[in-house]
Design a protein around this motif. Structure first.
Motif, PDB file in Angstrom:
ATOM      1  N   PRO A 181       4.005   1.848  -6.409  1.00 15.87           N
ATOM      2  CA  PRO A 181       2.668   1.810  -7.004  1.00 15.87           C
ATOM      3  C   PRO A 181       1.879   0.579  -6.562  1.00 15.87           C
ATOM      4  N   ALA A 182       1.544   0.527  -5.273  1.00 14.62           N
ATOM      5  CA  ALA A 182       0.938  -0.663  -4.672  1.00 14.62           C
ATOM      6  C   ALA A 182      -0.571  -0.684  -4.872  1.00 14.62           C
ATOM      7  N   ASP A 183      -1.093  -1.871  -5.217  1.00 12.72           N
ATOM      8  CA  ASP A 183      -2.546  -2.030  -5.246  1.00 12.72           C
ATOM      9  C   ASP A 183      -3.030  -2.864  -4.067  1.00 12.72           C
ATOM     10  N   ASN A 184      -2.095  -3.315  -3.222  1.00 13.40           N
ATOM     11  CA  ASN A 184      -2.475  -4.139  -2.075  1.00 13.40           C
ATOM     12  C   ASN A 184      -1.594  -3.778  -0.878  1.00 13.40           C
ATOM     13  N   GLU A 185      -1.654  -2.527  -0.470  1.00 11.70           N
ATOM     14  CA  GLU A 185      -0.910  -2.017   0.682  1.00 11.70           C
ATOM     15  C   GLU A 185      -1.884  -1.199   1.522  1.00 11.70           C
ATOM     16  N   PRO A 186      -2.383  -1.770   2.633  1.00 11.94           N
ATOM     17  CA  PRO A 186      -3.417  -1.070   3.386  1.00 11.94           C
ATOM     18  C   PRO A 186      -2.961   0.240   4.005  1.00 11.94           C
ATOM     19  N   TRP A 187      -1.691   0.350   4.400  1.00  7.57           N
ATOM     20  CA  TRP A 187      -1.210   1.583   5.041  1.00  7.57           C
ATOM     21  C   TRP A 187       0.090   1.989   4.366  1.00  7.57           C
ATOM     22  N   GLY A 188       1.228   1.450   4.785  1.00  4.01           N
ATOM     23  CA  GLY A 188       2.478   1.745   4.102  1.00  4.01           C
ATOM     24  C   GLY A 188       3.361   2.720   4.850  1.00  4.01           C
ATOM     25  N   ILE A 189       3.939   2.279   5.976  1.00  2.00           N
ATOM     26  CA  ILE A 189       4.790   3.149   6.776  1.00  2.00           C
ATOM     27  C   ILE A 189       6.028   3.588   5.989  1.00  2.00           C
ATOM     28  N   VAL A 190       6.441   2.796   4.993  1.00  2.00           N
ATOM     29  CA  VAL A 190       7.625   3.165   4.223  1.00  2.00           C
ATOM     30  C   VAL A 190       7.425   4.488   3.495  1.00  2.00           C
ATOM     31  N   TYR A 191       6.191   4.822   3.109  1.00  2.00           N
ATOM     32  CA  TYR A 191       5.941   6.132   2.501  1.00  2.00           C
ATOM     33  C   TYR A 191       6.285   7.242   3.497  1.00  2.00           C
ATOM     34  N   LEU A 192       5.860   7.054   4.750  1.00  3.76           N
ATOM     35  CA  LEU A 192       6.116   8.061   5.778  1.00  3.76           C
ATOM     36  C   LEU A 192       7.602   8.159   6.092  1.00  3.76           C
ATOM     37  N   GLU A 193       8.274   7.000   6.178  1.00  2.00           N
ATOM     38  CA  GLU A 193       9.706   7.016   6.445  1.00  2.00           C
ATOM     39  C   GLU A 193      10.455   7.741   5.332  1.00  2.00           C
ATOM     40  N   SER A 194      10.002   7.567   4.092  1.00  7.09           N
ATOM     41  CA  SER A 194      10.640   8.257   2.973  1.00  7.09           C
ATOM     42  C   SER A 194      10.501   9.763   3.117  1.00  7.09           C
ATOM     43  N   LEU A 195       9.333  10.211   3.484  1.00  7.56           N
ATOM     44  CA  LEU A 195       9.117  11.648   3.638  1.00  7.56           C
ATOM     45  C   LEU A 195       9.982  12.232   4.754  1.00  7.56           C
ATOM     46  N   THR A 196      10.264  11.448   5.784  1.00  9.66           N
ATOM     47  CA  THR A 196      11.092  11.989   6.868  1.00  9.66           C
ATOM     48  C   THR A 196      12.511  12.290   6.403  1.00  9.66           C
ATOM     49  N   VAL A 197      12.958  11.653   5.333  1.00  7.57           N
ATOM     50  CA  VAL A 197      14.289  11.940   4.809  1.00  7.57           C
ATOM     51  C   VAL A 197      14.184  12.756   3.517  1.00  7.57           C
ATOM     52  N   ARG A 198      13.141  13.557   3.427  1.00  5.73           N
ATOM     53  CA  ARG A 198      12.948  14.512   2.327  1.00  5.73           C
ATOM     54  C   ARG A 198      12.838  13.835   0.962  1.00  5.73           C
ATOM     55  N   THR A 199      12.298  12.628   0.937  1.00  7.76           N
ATOM     56  CA  THR A 199      12.110  11.914  -0.320  1.00  7.76           C
ATOM     57  C   THR A 199      10.632  11.909  -0.675  1.00  7.76           C
ATOM     58  N   PRO A 200      10.206  12.658  -1.705  1.00  4.64           N
ATOM     59  CA  PRO A 200       8.802  12.618  -2.127  1.00  4.64           C
ATOM     60  C   PRO A 200       8.399  11.212  -2.547  1.00  4.64           C
TER      61      PRO A 200
ATOM     62  N   ILE B 228       4.579  -8.193  -5.521  1.00  2.95           N
ATOM     63  CA  ILE B 228       3.654  -7.792  -6.584  1.00  2.95           C
ATOM     64  C   ILE B 228       2.583  -6.860  -6.034  1.00  2.95           C
ATOM     65  N   GLY B 229       2.027  -7.205  -4.866  1.00  4.04           N
ATOM     66  CA  GLY B 229       0.990  -6.366  -4.279  1.00  4.04           C
ATOM     67  C   GLY B 229       1.475  -4.978  -3.934  1.00  4.04           C
ATOM     68  N   LYS B 230       2.751  -4.866  -3.570  1.00  2.00           N
ATOM     69  CA  LYS B 230       3.321  -3.558  -3.241  1.00  2.00           C
ATOM     70  C   LYS B 230       3.729  -2.769  -4.477  1.00  2.00           C
ATOM     71  N   GLY B 231       3.566  -3.379  -5.654  1.00  4.64           N
ATOM     72  CA  GLY B 231       3.817  -2.654  -6.898  1.00  4.64           C
ATOM     73  C   GLY B 231       5.166  -2.903  -7.527  1.00  4.64           C
ATOM     74  N   GLY B 232       5.918  -3.918  -7.061  1.00  5.89           N
ATOM     75  CA  GLY B 232       7.260  -4.154  -7.576  1.00  5.89           C
ATOM     76  C   GLY B 232       7.303  -4.494  -9.054  1.00  5.89           C
ATOM     77  N   ARG B 233       6.477  -5.432  -9.489  1.00  2.00           N
ATOM     78  CA  ARG B 233       6.485  -5.821 -10.906  1.00  2.00           C
ATOM     79  C   ARG B 233       5.992  -4.685 -11.795  1.00  2.00           C
ATOM     80  N   LEU B 234       4.973  -3.981 -11.329  1.00  4.87           N
ATOM     81  CA  LEU B 234       4.467  -2.837 -12.092  1.00  4.87           C
ATOM     82  C   LEU B 234       5.550  -1.771 -12.239  1.00  4.87           C
ATOM     83  N   LEU B 235       6.311  -1.540 -11.176  1.00 10.90           N
ATOM     84  CA  LEU B 235       7.388  -0.547 -11.237  1.00 10.90           C
ATOM     85  C   LEU B 235       8.487  -0.980 -12.196  1.00 10.90           C
ATOM     86  N   LEU B 236       8.839  -2.262 -12.188  1.00 14.29           N
ATOM     87  CA  LEU B 236       9.866  -2.753 -13.125  1.00 14.29           C
ATOM     88  C   LEU B 236       9.451  -2.515 -14.572  1.00 14.29           C
TER      89      LEU B 236
END
Length: 375
Positions: A279-298, A209-217
């Motif tokens: 759409p996280a409201d409780n993610e202090p950093w979020g390396i997964v965003y960076l990993e996504s960008l490395t594979v050309r995923t906005p 929920i904090g990472k935005g899963g329910r909001l995304l659903l």
């Protein structure tokens, strides 16, 4: 004579990759490439002990959340770390995590901490435990302010966390150094991607929920009314208690493909996504965003915490105007409306992340604060 550097971690053994997306391990390895006099210490409490302490903290009105940061659990973690500090003599310390702080430095020692968060950004989150347990909040604030007085400085991943230590904890700006982070995984360049017919991706091993899963659903239901062909891929965790309530609609919706986090297809799924929506409201950093960008995923997220830093004013990502299903759906539809723009953003994002988010650069900043030990 070269002084020993001690790495003290309350987030797991730094010699193992499994903790905190591999962050402690990556820092340790980068330091070893520069110097060999490094001693590691793991003061994290075992999970069984944490559960027992959590129930004890609940009886004290502190709640079961984060049992190592308040009450008896925090006291025990500090005691373990203090024993290491007392024994070391004149030496340098890099603390990873804050559950074992503050400690009392000894003469001739220097103590810095690496962190991705600050107590004061947890407090403003309306979904956090503080709303129910004010005693938990008071203890965390007390510990962080004591830590800020005793540490020589703090290395933060994000700029907003650095500002919190300066503005809320009163640390002098020269003792707070934002250093970013490296990547958990550097994936191969996928090259040409199908941005017109791909899928949205979301990943959460825990804190769904904090990472935005329910909001995304909820937002995805709105998106499908406009774009019925849109697919959502979720890499989750069937054992995570924060996902139990939403598991049925993730696993039974024909438009959603659910994979457990240990799937062997993890990297393939990440590389094949059109858009990473978190759409996280409780993610202090979020390396997964960076990993996504490395594979050309906005990327797509909220105007919270580090996400604006990652998105760089829209250069590499899309920001929802509010933490509502309607606002997130609007941002998703905007993102998917222009495949050529997604391709440009993905290419620019990969180039940016590979240049800026490098563990060797992070450790160069760290070692520069121990000048006689720096390479």
């Amino acid at each position: 004579m070269t002084r020993k550097l001690h790495i003290v971690s309350s987030v797991g053994d730094v010699t193992e990759r499994i903790w905190w997306s591999g962050t402690p391990y990556a820092i340790w390895q980068a330091i070893l490439r520069r110097r060999g006099d490094v001693e590691t210490h793991n003061v994290m409490l075992g999970y069984r002990l944490q559960r027992i302490i959590g129930w004890g903290n609940a009886l004290l009105g502190l709640g079961k959340y984060n049992p190592t940061r308040v009450g008896f659990g925090h006291a025990l973690s500090v005691r373990r770390a203090q024993a290491i500090v007392d024994k070391a003599g004149a030496a340098d310390f890099l603390h990873i995590g804050s559950a074992h702080l503050p400690v009392k430095p000894r003469p001739g020692q220097r103590h810095w901490m690496f962190t991705d968060g600050s107590v004061f950004f947890e407090i403003v989150n309306p979904n956090n435990i503080f709303a129910r347990y004010p005693g938990h909040r008071r203890e965390l604030v007390k510990h962080e302010r004591a830590m800020a007085r005793q540490l020589d400085g703090v290395f933060t991943t994000a700029d907003y966390v650095a500002q919190s230590f300066i503005e809320k904890d009163g640390m002098p700006p020269e003792r707070v150094v934002p250093v970013k982070s490296g990547l958990g995984h550097i994936l191969p360049d996928p090259g040409v991607k199908d941005y017109a017919g791909g899928y949205i991706l979301f990943i959460a091993k825990q804190n769904f929920i904090g990472k935005g899963g329910r909001l995304l659903l909820d937002a995805f239901e709105i998106v499908r009314r406009e774009r019925p062909q849109t697919r959502l891929v979720i890499i989750g965790n069937v054992d995570d208690v924060t996902q139990q309530e939403d598991l049925p609609r993730m696993q039974n919706d024909a438009a959603i493909d659910f994979y457990n986090y240990d799937t062997p297809e993890y990297r393939t799924l990440l590389a094949g996504a059109t858009l990473y929506a978190g759409p996280a409201d409780n993610e202090p950093w979020g390396i997964v965003y960076l990993e996504s960008l490395t594979v050309r995923t906005p990327i797509l997220g909220l105007a919270h915490n580090a996400f604006p830093q990652f998105a760089a004013d829209g250069a590499y990502g899309f920001t929802a105007e509010a933490a509502t299903p309607e606002a997130v759906a609007t941002a998703i539809l905007d993102a998917l409306s222009d495949p050529d723009r997604l391709a440009r953003m993905g290419a620019a994002g990969r180039e940016h992340v590979l240049a800026e988010y490098v563990w060797d650069r992070v450790v160069d900043h760290i070692l520069s604060r121990y000048p006689e030990q720096a390479a």
